[in-house]
Write a protein that holds these residues in place. Structure first.
Motif, short mmCIF file in Angstrom:
data_model
loop_
_atom_site.label_atom_id
_atom_site.label_comp_id
_atom_site.label_asym_id
_atom_site.label_seq_id
_atom_site.Cartn_x
_atom_site.Cartn_y
_atom_site.Cartn_z
N ALA A 109 111.85 -62.52 36.51
CA ALA A 109 110.87 -61.45 36.67
C ALA A 109 110.31 -61.50 38.08
O ALA A 109 109.93 -62.57 38.56
CB ALA A 109 109.75 -61.58 35.64
N VAL A 110 110.30 -60.33 38.77
CA VAL A 110 109.75 -60.21 40.11
C VAL A 110 108.94 -58.92 40.16
O VAL A 110 109.44 -57.86 39.76
CB VAL A 110 110.86 -60.16 41.19
CG1 VAL A 110 110.24 -60.14 42.58
CG2 VAL A 110 111.83 -61.33 41.03
N TRP A 111 107.68 -59.02 40.60
CA TRP A 111 106.89 -57.80 40.75
C TRP A 111 105.86 -57.98 41.86
O TRP A 111 105.44 -59.11 42.15
CB TRP A 111 106.23 -57.40 39.44
CG TRP A 111 105.09 -58.27 38.99
CD1 TRP A 111 103.76 -58.05 39.13
CD2 TRP A 111 105.21 -59.52 38.28
NE1 TRP A 111 103.03 -59.07 38.58
CE2 TRP A 111 103.90 -59.99 38.05
CE3 TRP A 111 106.28 -60.29 37.84
CZ2 TRP A 111 103.63 -61.19 37.39
CZ3 TRP A 111 106.03 -61.47 37.19
CH2 TRP A 111 104.72 -61.91 36.97
N LEU A 112 105.54 -56.87 42.49
CA LEU A 112 104.54 -56.88 43.56
C LEU A 112 103.33 -56.07 43.11
O LEU A 112 103.44 -54.88 42.79
CB LEU A 112 105.11 -56.29 44.86
CG LEU A 112 104.13 -56.24 46.02
CD1 LEU A 112 103.78 -57.64 46.49
CD2 LEU A 112 104.71 -55.43 47.19
N ASP A 113 102.18 -56.75 43.04
CA ASP A 113 100.92 -56.08 42.73
C ASP A 113 100.18 -55.75 44.03
O ASP A 113 99.95 -56.65 44.85
CB ASP A 113 100.03 -56.98 41.87
CG ASP A 113 100.52 -57.08 40.43
OD1 ASP A 113 100.44 -58.18 39.84
OD2 ASP A 113 100.99 -56.05 39.90
N LEU A 114 99.86 -54.49 44.23
CA LEU A 114 99.05 -54.09 45.37
C LEU A 114 97.57 -54.09 44.97
O LEU A 114 97.24 -54.08 43.77
CB LEU A 114 99.48 -52.71 45.85
CG LEU A 114 100.94 -52.60 46.35
CD1 LEU A 114 101.26 -51.17 46.75
CD2 LEU A 114 101.22 -53.56 47.48
N VAL A 115 96.70 -54.11 45.98
CA VAL A 115 95.26 -54.11 45.71
C VAL A 115 94.64 -52.83 46.25
O VAL A 115 95.17 -52.19 47.17
CB VAL A 115 94.59 -55.35 46.34
CG1 VAL A 115 95.14 -56.63 45.73
CG2 VAL A 115 94.77 -55.37 47.85
N ASP A 116 93.49 -52.47 45.67
CA ASP A 116 92.77 -51.28 46.15
C ASP A 116 91.86 -51.66 47.31
O ASP A 116 91.88 -52.80 47.78
CB ASP A 116 92.02 -50.61 45.01
CG ASP A 116 90.99 -51.56 44.37
OD1 ASP A 116 90.61 -52.56 45.03
OD2 ASP A 116 90.58 -51.30 43.22
#
Length: 880
Positions: A195-202
Motif C-alpha cells: 500500500a502506497v498513498w500520499l496525504d496532502l495537507v490543507d
C-alpha cells in the motif's frame, strides 16, 4: 573454524541445560537409541524432544521452535526420514542431520537432494555427535547471516534503482498530479510495497480527507485501518517533521487495525513527511511485508525520495502556466544536481553527439571534471574497451533516436574500471525534432562483484577452491558435446586418498582439511590448462582431462600425480606421506554420458584400491559385474539375520601339554540359500564397511552364550568359548553392558567366555578401549589379542589392554619350523608373553612338526586343522 567447533563441542559435554539452551528435535524409532541421544545431547547442554515417527516429527516441528532436527532415515509408517525432512524444510528454516545405519550408497541421491547439514552413521561416538551438531548449527548460522546480508543488499539495490527511476519520473512529469501518481505507482509496482498513498495537507496543516493518490493491494481493500494509521503514524510524522515507522504484529493486546493488517501479511508501516524549504506539503505512507524494508538504509533512501518528491511538488505549485517551462527547467536542474546518479546530456543534432552537460555525481563517479569531457563523445568513459556486446544495442538506439538501457564496463579518469547501468532517453524540442540525449548511470560494481562471488561459491568447493559437483557436471556435458562433435576422446579420473579417514580420526578434521588443500594444489599442478579438477567431498576428487588426449597421455599424467602425492606433506607439526588410488574411464569407449563415465571411473578406482592402493587402473567392463554382485551380496547380508541364515561353528583350542580341549573359537558362517556357504573373507569386510557388523556381532555374542547354556543343560562339559569383537563394536560405549546382559540372559558364568580383539584397536581412543575392556573383564570374561605381530604390535598395547592371552598369527605358524624368520618371531612372542605372565596360543597349526616346535618353545595352546576343522555345535559336542 572446525577446530574451534570441536573444542566447543568438548566443552559442552559437561555443561548443564539452561533456559537458553538450543532445542533439538530427535526423530528415532528405536527407543534405546533415542534415549541414548537424549542423554548425550542433554549432557551437552541441549534441550531435546524425542519422537518416534515422521508424523510426530512434522507435528512437533509445527508446535515447537527447534534449532536443529536429528532425523533417522528409516522410520515406521509410510513416510521415511528423508520425506519428513523435505516436508519440514518447506515450512521451517531449520537444519537437519541424518542419523542412520542404512547403506548411504543405496539412498545417496535422495540424501543429497534433501540437502542435509550432516550425515552420522550408527553407531556414533559422543564427540562426533557433538561436533556434527555444532557444525550444522554454525553452518546454518553462517548461511542465515549470509541470506540476511544478501537480502539487505537486494533491498538496497532495489531502493537505489527505485530512487533512480523516481528521479527520472520527476524529471519527465508535467504536473503535480502526474508527479504524485507516478511516484506512488513506482513505489507500489517496482518498490513492492503493498500500500502506497500520499496525504496532502490543507492551509492549516490538517490532512485532507482523501489521499492525493493511492495504490492498495486487493487483500487490504475493505478493512478499516486508514484512519487509525493516519492518527498514529502520519500525524505524528508531520508534527515531529521526521519519518515515523511502526511494526505490525498479530498478538494479544494489539489494536484491531494493526492485527488486521498483520494477518494480511503486512509487518511494517512508515510515514514520511513531505517538506520543502519549510513548507509542509503532506505525508508519504507505505506498508511492507518485511520489517527490514524500513531499516536504517531504507529509511535514508526513502527520506531522500520524499525530499525529491517535495521539491518536485513545490516547484509545480510555485509555477504558473506562463512560466511552466522555466519551472520545469528548475525542477530538472534541482533533480539532476541533487541526483546520486551520474547524468550526462549530449547534443543529438551535432556530429558525434558531443557532451553539453554533466552533473556533480558524474564527476564524482568517473573522476572526470566537466571541463575534461564537455565537447567530447561519451565513449571517453569506455577507455578503449569497445568490444563489449551491449555497445551494439547502444549504438543502434542512438542511430534510431530511441531510448535504451544497457550495462557497460566503464573506466575512470585514473584507468580503474567500474560497472554501470546506463539509461539513455531522447529529448525532443518543442517542434518535435530530436534535440538531446539524457544519459543516466549508476555504479553497480559492488552488485556485480557480489553476483560474481555468489556464482563462484555456487560452483566451487569452499575449502580447496576447486570446481564442485555443479561445475564438474557442466564441464563434463561440454566435453561430451565437444567430443561428439569433433569425434575426439577425453578422460575422466576418479582420485581417492588412501587411509584419509585415519588422518581425520587420529589428527582431527582441521589437519585433514589442511592436507586436502595441499593435495588439491598438487593435483591442479599436474594437469594442463583447460583441464578440470573438482572435489566432490571429503577426499574424493574427479579430474576431466580434455581434448586432445590418448591413453599414453593419461598414463603420463596419472604417473605424475602418483609421484607428486607420495612427496611428504607438512601438516601442523607433523610430516605425512599419503598415497592415492586413481581410476580412469575414457569417452566414448567407457561411456557416452556423465553418469556412466563417473560410475566406471569410480569402479576402476576401487579396483586400484583393492590391488594394493597407491596405483591406478583403467576401467574394464567386468568391474560392473563385480560391483553388481557386491551390491547384491550386501542386500542379501542385510536379510541374513532375519532369515536365520547365519551359523556359528566352533574350532577346538587344545592344550599342547595335556592334549585336552580347553577352549573353542566361535567362527561365523553364512549359509546362503542360493550361493551356498559364503566364505567369511567375502562377507565380513562387507559387514565392517556397512556397519552391519554391529548387529551381527551382537547376534554372535548372544548365540555363543545360548550354546554354552545348551551344552551345559545337555550334560556336556563346555570349554571356554572365544568370540571375536570388531573394532566397530568398540565405538559403542555400551558394549560391556551388552555383553553382561547377554551372559545374564543365558544364565551362564562369564568365565566361560573369552573375547578376541585385534591390534587395530591401537588406532582408537585408548582410554575408551581400556574402559570397555575393563567392563568385559568385570563379568569374569578373559581377553585375547588376535593376529599378534601382523599390525601395530607394541609392548605398550599389551600393558594398556591387559590381555590374558596372545594368539600367534597363522602367517608365522605356517612356515615354522623350516623358515628361520618365522620361527624367530614365534619364539620371541612366546618368550615375551611368558615374561609378562600371558598365555600363548598358536592358530593355523596343521602339521606334527609345528606341534613339536611349539610344545618345545613353551607355547600353551594350539588351534588348527591338525586337530580339527571348525564344526557345527552338534559335531563339536561329540568331540567333547
Amino acid at each position: 573454524m572446525k577446530a574451534d567447533i570441536q573444542h566447543k563441542a568438548r566443552q559442552v559435554v559437561s555443561a548443564k541445560p539452561d533456559s537458553h539452551a538450543r532445542r533439538v528435535l530427535i526423530v528415532e524409532d528405536d527407543s534405546q537409541v533415542g534415549a541414548l541421544l537424549v542423554a548425550h545431547l542433554g549432557a551437552a547442554g541441549y534441550q531435546t524432544v524425542l519422537v518416534g515417527d515422521a508424523s510426530a516429527a512434522i507435528a512437533s516441528a509445527y508446535d515447537g521452535d527447534f534449532d536443529l532436527v536429528l532425523m533417522d532415515i528409516l522410520l515406521p509408517g509410510k513416510i521415511d526420514g528423508i520425506e519428513a525432512t523435505e516436508m519440514i524444510q518447506r515450512h521451517f528454516d531449520v537444519p537437519v542431520i541424518f542419523l542412520s545405519a542404512a547403506n548411504p550408497e543405496k539412498i545417496i541421491g535422495r540424501v543429497v537432494a534433501s540437502a542435509p547439514y550432516g550425515y552420522i552413521r550408527k553407531p556414533w561416538n559422543q564427540e562426533t555427535l557433538h561436533v556434527s551438531v555444532e557444525l550444522a548449527l554454525e553452518k546454518h548460522r553462517v548461511e542465515s547471516t549470509r541470506e540476511q546480508q544478501e537480502s539487505q543488499l537486494r533491498r538496497l539495490n532495489r531502493a537505489l534503482r527505485l530512487i533512480h527511476d523516481c528521479n527520472v519520473a520527476l524529471v519527465r512529469a508535467d504536473s503535480e498530479a502526474e508527479i504524485i501518481e507516478n511516484i506512488v505507482e513506482l513505489l507500489h509496482r517496482q518498490g513492492g510495497y503493498a500500500a502506497v498513498w500520499l496525504d496532502l495537507v490543507d492551509a492549516d496543516g490538517a490532512i485532507l480527507g482523501e489521499p492525493a493518490a493511492a495504490v492498495v493491494a486487493t487483500e487490504l481493500v475493505g478493512i478499516r485501518w486508514l484512519a487509525d494509521f493516519r492518527a498514529q503514524c502520519s500525524a505524528p510524522a508531520l508534527q515531529r517533521r521526521e519519518a515515523t515507522s511502526r511494526l505490525l504484529e498479530s498478538r494479544a493486546g494489539i489494536p484491531d487495525w494493526i492485527r488486521d493488517l498483520a494477518r494480511r501479511g503486512q509487518r511494517a508501516g512508515i510515514a514520511l513527511p513531505v517538506i520543502c524549504r519549510g513548507t509542509v506539503i503532506g505525508v508519504l505512507n507505505l506498508l511492507a511485508s518485511e520489517p527490514e524494508d524500513f531499516d536504517a538504509d531504507a529509511r535514508e533512501v526513502l527520506m531522500e525520495l520524499a525530499d525529491d518528491l517535495a521539491y518536485g511538488i513545490l516547484a509545480q505549485r510555485e509555477s504558473i502556466e506562463r512560466k511552466r517551462a522555466e519551472a520545469g527547467e528548475w525542477l530538472l536542474s534541482r533533480a539532476v544536481e541533487a541526483s546520486a546518479n551520474g547524468i550526462m546530456i549530449s547534443d543529438a543534432r551535432a556530429a558525434d553527439h558531443p557532451i553539453t552537460y554533466v552533473n556533480p555525481a558524474f564527476e564524482r563517479i568517473s573522476g572526470y571534471s566537466a571541463a575534461d569531457v564537455l565537447g567530447r563523445n561519451g565513449r571517453v568513459l569506455l577507455g578503449g574497451d569497445l568490444e563489449q556486446m551491449e555497445l551494439n544495442e547502444l549504438r543502434q538506439a542512438l542511430r534510431e533516436g530511441r531510448g535504451t538501457k544497457v550495462e557497460l564496463r566503464n573506466y575512470r579518469k585514473d584507468g580503474s574500471p567500474f560497472e554501470t547501468e546506463l539509461t539513455v532517453s531522447p529529448v525532443l524540442l518543442p517542434d518535435g525534432v530530436l534535440g538531446h540525449f539524457v544519459s543516466i548511470f549508476n555504479d553497480i560494481s559492488e552488485r556485480k562483484h557480489y553476483e560474481a562471488e555468489l556464482e563462484h561459491q555456487a560452483n566451487h568447493d569452499l575449502l580447496t577452491g576447486l570446481a564442485n559437483r555443479n561445475l564438474l557436471r557442466d564441464r563434463l556435458h561440454q566435453a561430451i558435446a565437444f567430443g561428439e562433435r569433433q569425434e575426439e576422446m577425453f578422460a575422466l579420473l576418479a582420485v581417492d586418498l588412501d587411509q584419509f579417514k585415519r588422518v581425520n580420526e587420529n589428527l582431527g578434521h582441521a589437519c585433514g582439511d589442511e592436507l586436502l588443500v595441499v593435495v588439491a594444489a598438487r593435483l591442479a599442478e599436474c594437469v594442463r590448462e583447460g583441464d578440470t579438477v573438482a572435489r566432490l567431498g571429503d577426499d574424493e576428487f574427479v579430474i576431466v582431462l580434455g581434448h586432445p588426449v590418448g591413453e599414453d597421455d593419461v598414463t603420463r599424467i596419472i604417473a605424475r600425480m602418483l609421484e607428486q602425492m607420495v612427496q611428504p606433506i607438512t601438516v601442523g607439526e607433523r610430516e605425512l606421506v599419503v598415497s592415492c588410488s586413481i581410476g580412469a574411464s575414457l569417452y566414448p569407449r567407457d561411456g557416452d554420458d556423465v553418469e556412466t563415465l563417473l560410475q566406471n571411473a569410480d569402479a576402476a578406482m576401487h579396483r586400484a584400491k583393492a590391488a594394493g592402493r597407491g596405483g591406478f587402473q583403467f576401467y574394464q567392463a567386468e568391474m560392473n559385474a563385480r560391483a553388481t554382485d557386491q551390491l547384491a551380496l550386501d542386500a542379501d547380508l542385510r536379510r541374513a539375520l532375519g532369515n536365520e541364515e547365519l551359523e556359528l561353528h566352533y574350532q577346538p583350542q587344545v592344550d599342547l601339554r595335556s592334549g585336552e580341549i580347553v577352549g573353542a573359537e566361535a567362527l561365523l558362517r553364512w549359509r546362503h540359500p542360493l550361493r551356498g556357504m559364503v566364505a567369511p573373507d567375502e562377507f565380513i569386510p562387507l559387514a565392517e564397511d556397512t556397519g552391519l557388523i554391529i548387529p551381527i556381532g551382537q547376534w554372535v555374542i548372544d548365540t555363543a552364550c545360548r550354546q554354552i547354556r545348551d551344552w551345559r543343560n545337555a550334560g556336556v562339559k563346555a570349554p571356554r568359548v572365544a568370540v571375536n569383537l570388531s573394532v566397530r563394536q568398540f565405538q559403542s560405549d555400551d558394549l560391556g553392558e551388552k555383553i553382561a546382559a547377554a551372559i545374564a540372559r543365558a544364565g551362564i558364568d562369564g568365565s566361560t567366555l573369552e573375547f578376541e580383539v585385534t591390534e587395530s584397536l591401537a588406532l582408537q581412543d585408548i582410554g575408551q578401549v581400556t574402559a570397555v575392556l575393563k567392563k568385559i573383564r568385570s563379568v569374569g570374561a578373559t581377553i585375547a589379542l588376535d593376529d599378534f605381530g601382523t599390525g601395530f604390535s607394541s609392548l605398550s598395547y599389551l600393558i594398556h589392554f591387559a590381555v590374558d592371552k596372545i594368539k600367534i598369527d597363522r602367517s608365522f605358524v605356517r612356515d615354522i619350523p623350516n623358515d628361520r624368520a618365522a620361527a624367530a618371531v614365534s619364539m620371541a612372542v612366546i618368550a615375551m608373553a611368558k615374561g609378562l605372565g600371558i598365555k600363548v596360543i598358536a592358530e593355523g597349526v596343521e602339521t606334527a612338526a609345528q606341534v613339536a616346535f611349539l610344545r618345545e618353545q613353551g607355547c600353551d595352546e594350539m588351534q588348527g586343522y591338525h586337530f580339527s576343522r571348525p564344526l557345527p555345535p552338534g559335531e563339536f559336542a561329540k568331540l567333547l
